[in-house]
Design a protein around this motif. Structure first.
Motif, short mmCIF file in Angstrom:
data_model
loop_
_atom_site.label_atom_id
_atom_site.label_comp_id
_atom_site.label_asym_id
_atom_site.label_seq_id
_atom_site.Cartn_x
_atom_site.Cartn_y
_atom_site.Cartn_z
N PRO A 45 0.81 -1.23 0.00
CA PRO A 45 0.00 0.00 0.00
C PRO A 45 0.84 1.28 0.00
O PRO A 45 0.31 2.34 -0.32
CB PRO A 45 -0.82 -0.12 1.29
CG PRO A 45 -0.01 -1.01 2.18
CD PRO A 45 0.65 -1.99 1.25
N LEU A 46 2.12 1.19 0.36
CA LEU A 46 2.95 2.38 0.31
C LEU A 46 3.21 2.81 -1.13
O LEU A 46 3.28 4.02 -1.43
CB LEU A 46 4.28 2.13 1.03
CG LEU A 46 4.19 1.88 2.53
CD1 LEU A 46 5.58 1.65 3.10
CD2 LEU A 46 3.53 3.08 3.23
N GLU A 47 3.35 1.86 -2.05
CA GLU A 47 3.58 2.19 -3.46
C GLU A 47 2.26 2.32 -4.23
O GLU A 47 2.10 3.22 -5.05
CB GLU A 47 4.45 1.11 -4.12
CG GLU A 47 4.60 1.25 -5.62
CD GLU A 47 5.21 2.58 -6.05
OE1 GLU A 47 4.91 3.05 -7.15
OE2 GLU A 47 6.00 3.16 -5.25
N TYR A 48 1.30 1.43 -3.93
CA TYR A 48 0.04 1.41 -4.69
C TYR A 48 -1.06 1.99 -3.81
O TYR A 48 -1.60 1.32 -2.94
CB TYR A 48 -0.28 0.00 -5.16
CG TYR A 48 0.75 -0.53 -6.13
CD1 TYR A 48 0.73 -0.15 -7.47
CD2 TYR A 48 1.78 -1.37 -5.70
CE1 TYR A 48 1.70 -0.60 -8.35
CE2 TYR A 48 2.75 -1.83 -6.58
CZ TYR A 48 2.70 -1.44 -7.91
OH TYR A 48 3.65 -1.88 -8.79
N THR A 49 -1.39 3.24 -4.05
CA THR A 49 -2.26 4.00 -3.16
C THR A 49 -3.72 3.98 -3.63
O THR A 49 -4.00 3.84 -4.83
CB THR A 49 -1.77 5.45 -3.07
OG1 THR A 49 -2.65 6.21 -2.24
CG2 THR A 49 -1.69 6.11 -4.44
N THR A 50 -4.63 4.15 -2.68
CA THR A 50 -6.05 4.32 -3.00
C THR A 50 -6.46 5.79 -3.02
O THR A 50 -7.61 6.11 -3.30
CB THR A 50 -6.94 3.59 -1.98
OG1 THR A 50 -6.86 4.24 -0.73
CG2 THR A 50 -6.56 2.14 -1.84
N THR A 51 -5.54 6.68 -2.70
CA THR A 51 -5.91 8.08 -2.51
C THR A 51 -6.15 8.83 -3.82
O THR A 51 -6.74 9.91 -3.82
CB THR A 51 -4.82 8.82 -1.71
OG1 THR A 51 -3.58 8.78 -2.44
CG2 THR A 51 -4.61 8.20 -0.35
N VAL A 52 -5.67 8.29 -4.94
CA VAL A 52 -5.84 8.95 -6.23
C VAL A 52 -7.06 8.40 -6.95
O VAL A 52 -7.93 9.13 -7.40
CB VAL A 52 -4.58 8.80 -7.10
CG1 VAL A 52 -4.79 9.43 -8.48
CG2 VAL A 52 -3.37 9.41 -6.40
N ARG A 53 -7.12 7.07 -7.07
CA ARG A 53 -8.27 6.40 -7.68
C ARG A 53 -8.43 5.05 -7.04
O ARG A 53 -7.51 4.25 -7.05
CB ARG A 53 -8.06 6.24 -9.19
CG ARG A 53 -9.19 5.53 -9.91
CD ARG A 53 -10.45 6.36 -10.04
NE ARG A 53 -10.27 7.44 -10.96
CZ ARG A 53 -10.39 7.34 -12.29
NH1 ARG A 53 -10.71 6.18 -12.82
NH2 ARG A 53 -10.21 8.37 -13.06
N ASN A 54 -9.60 4.80 -6.46
CA ASN A 54 -9.82 3.52 -5.79
C ASN A 54 -10.86 2.66 -6.48
O ASN A 54 -11.12 1.55 -6.04
CB ASN A 54 -10.21 3.76 -4.32
CG ASN A 54 -11.35 4.74 -4.19
OD1 ASN A 54 -12.47 4.42 -4.52
ND2 ASN A 54 -11.04 5.95 -3.75
N VAL A 55 -11.44 3.17 -7.55
CA VAL A 55 -12.38 2.36 -8.32
C VAL A 55 -12.41 2.89 -9.75
O VAL A 55 -12.20 4.07 -10.00
CB VAL A 55 -13.80 2.39 -7.68
CG1 VAL A 55 -14.43 3.76 -7.83
CG2 VAL A 55 -14.68 1.30 -8.24
N VAL A 56 -12.62 1.98 -10.69
CA VAL A 56 -12.84 2.33 -12.09
C VAL A 56 -14.17 1.73 -12.52
O VAL A 56 -14.40 0.53 -12.34
CB VAL A 56 -11.71 1.76 -13.00
CG1 VAL A 56 -12.04 2.02 -14.46
CG2 VAL A 56 -10.36 2.37 -12.65
N PRO A 57 -15.11 2.54 -13.06
CA PRO A 57 -14.98 3.98 -13.29
C PRO A 57 -15.14 4.76 -12.01
O PRO A 57 -15.72 4.27 -11.04
CB PRO A 57 -16.15 4.27 -14.25
CG PRO A 57 -17.17 3.23 -13.90
CD PRO A 57 -16.40 1.99 -13.55
N GLY A 58 -14.63 5.98 -12.01
CA GLY A 58 -14.73 6.85 -10.85
C GLY A 58 -15.47 8.11 -11.24
O GLY A 58 -15.12 8.75 -12.22
N ALA A 59 -16.52 8.46 -10.48
CA ALA A 59 -17.32 9.63 -10.83
C ALA A 59 -17.59 10.51 -9.63
O ALA A 59 -18.44 11.37 -9.67
CB ALA A 59 -18.64 9.20 -11.46
N SER A 60 -16.86 10.30 -8.54
CA SER A 60 -17.17 11.04 -7.32
C SER A 60 -16.75 12.50 -7.45
O SER A 60 -15.62 12.81 -7.80
CB SER A 60 -16.43 10.41 -6.13
OG SER A 60 -16.66 11.19 -4.97
N ALA A 61 -17.71 13.38 -7.19
CA ALA A 61 -17.40 14.81 -7.16
C ALA A 61 -17.52 15.33 -5.74
O ALA A 61 -17.56 16.54 -5.52
CB ALA A 61 -18.37 15.56 -8.08
#
Length: 390
Positions: free
Chosen positions: A52-68
């Motif tokens: 998790p240090l290299e592969y983060t969820t903070t940028v995109r945690n699901v595809v597709p992503g539509a959260s505003a």
């Protein structure tokens, strides 16, 4: 485009596509949804989940992503920031709480299935798979009846909006869920419940490492996240199980007469019909994966459904094999710090649902064409069945 998630799918289509990708293009490129990579091999996906240090969820945690909207812990945060939220959720899902939930699950399963079997079947997802987790979550959150109805109907609309990739509808239904989250937090502030059984009270009672209470906007996001995540995957998974049973009368008959195999059957169904192909990570520093050079911040979808049929890990992966020796190696609930917090409750829900269906029926048959979900899930959203009572 090496992977197209927008093509029409039948029940077995996605798994055939994943098998082809694992063999010739294990990390594929798609230009859908703004562009993303999709990893299909077990070893690659497990390695990312373990780092998790290299592969983060903070940028995109699901595809597709539509959260505003704002961030929703714990999924939108990495350790250690996510840990106070996860610790609070885990406290309200301890063994005693899950055990206390089982009689409630049995009541809901009995009521829903008695009506379903009495009318000879229908859409298994709409009539059983969808309301069951909503009723279970209503008990866990200790919702009022009108809140339960709001949660179920809004969750249904939310899922349908995702299926249609209707960003505006996703936003509207998400706003309703945020309002429900705010209302629950206000209620629990005025009338707190036992933190070991109520997730909202547990979050309000939680403290970070500096002994501060958790920020209001993050609490709202966390409750909103929990309200949805447990209502999306179970209907798809239960629909897949129903289709499998309808296509395999011999397995139906065997499992009806051998309830001691229910736990093992659920695990093999979880491996075969993992309902996720779109949970995502991004590399912080850039990575070489499956022979592809991936830049920092580019979304990588983790196809759990593909990993769990990887022939390098699971022999004869497309077959249902009861008591498969390494079945618990499956990634249906993820792995690492973001492993599904509700997996114990989900396993109880699925085990009781399976037994309830088998005990109440003599035959289960398909009565029409199954309709499939779109990404990020994989599985049916419409399962017409014809059943005869036991």
């Amino acid at each position: 485009m090496e992977y197209d998630p927008l093509v029409h799918e039948e029940f077995d289509t996605a798994h055939a596509v994943f098998a082809d990708l694992r063999a010739r293009c294990p990390v594929a490129r798609s230009e859908a949804f703004g562009g993303f990579w999709i990893a299909t091999r077990y070893a690659d996906i497990r390695a990312m989940l373990d780092d998790p240090l290299e592969y983060t969820t903070t940028v995109r945690n699901v595809v597709p992503g539509a959260s505003a909207t704002g961030r929703r812990p714990p999924l939108h945060l990495d350790p250690p920031e996510h840990t106070p939220y996860r610790r609070a959720i885990d406290r309200a899902l301890g063994p005693a709480r899950v055990a206390a939930t089982e009689p409630v699950i049995r009541e809901h399963v009995a009521r829903l299935l008695d009506g379903y079997v009495a009318k000879g079947g229908g859409d298994f997802v709409e009539d059983f798979g969808s309301p069951l987790p909503a009723l279970l979550f209503a008990d866990w959150f200790q919702l009022a009846p009108e809140q339960t109805e709001l949660l179920w109907r809004t969750a249904q609309a939310f899922v349908k909006a995702w299926e249609a990739f209707d960003v505006a509808a996703v936003s509207r239904t998400s706003d309703v869920l945020y309002d429900l989250a705010r209302a629950l937090i206000a209620e629990r502030r005025d009338h707190p419940l036992d933190p070991s059984s109520d997730p909202v009270s547990s979050l309000l009672d939680a403290r970070d490492d500096a002994d501060h209470s958790l920020p209001d906007e993050m609490l709202v996001g966390c409750v909103r996240q929990i309200l949805v995540v447990g209502l999306v995957a179970p209907p798809v998974f239960l629909g897949s199980v129903a289709v499998h049973l309808a296509r395999d009368p011999a397995l139906q008959e065997f499992l009806r007469g051998n309830p001691q195999h229910d736990v093992a059957a659920v695990e093999e169904f979880l491996r075969l019909y993992t309902p996720y192909r779109g949970f995502a990570r991004t590399s912080r520093s850039g990575t070489a994966l499956g022979g592809r050079d991936i830049r920092p911040g580019e979304p990588i979808a983790l196809a759990y459904a593909s990993a769990n049929r990887d022939e390098a890990v699971f022999a004869d992966p497309d077959r249902f094999i009861l008591n498969r020796p390494n079945v618990r190696d499956h990634l249906a609930f993820g792995r690492g710090p973001h492993r599904c917090a509700g997996m114990s409750m989900a396993r109880a829900e699925f085990r009781i649902a399976l037994r309830g269906l088998l005990d109440r029926t003599r035959t289960i048959e398909l009565a029409g064409t199954v309709r499939m979900s779109g990404m990020p899930e994989v599985g049916p959203v419409y399962v017409p069945l014809r059943v005869t009572a036991a």
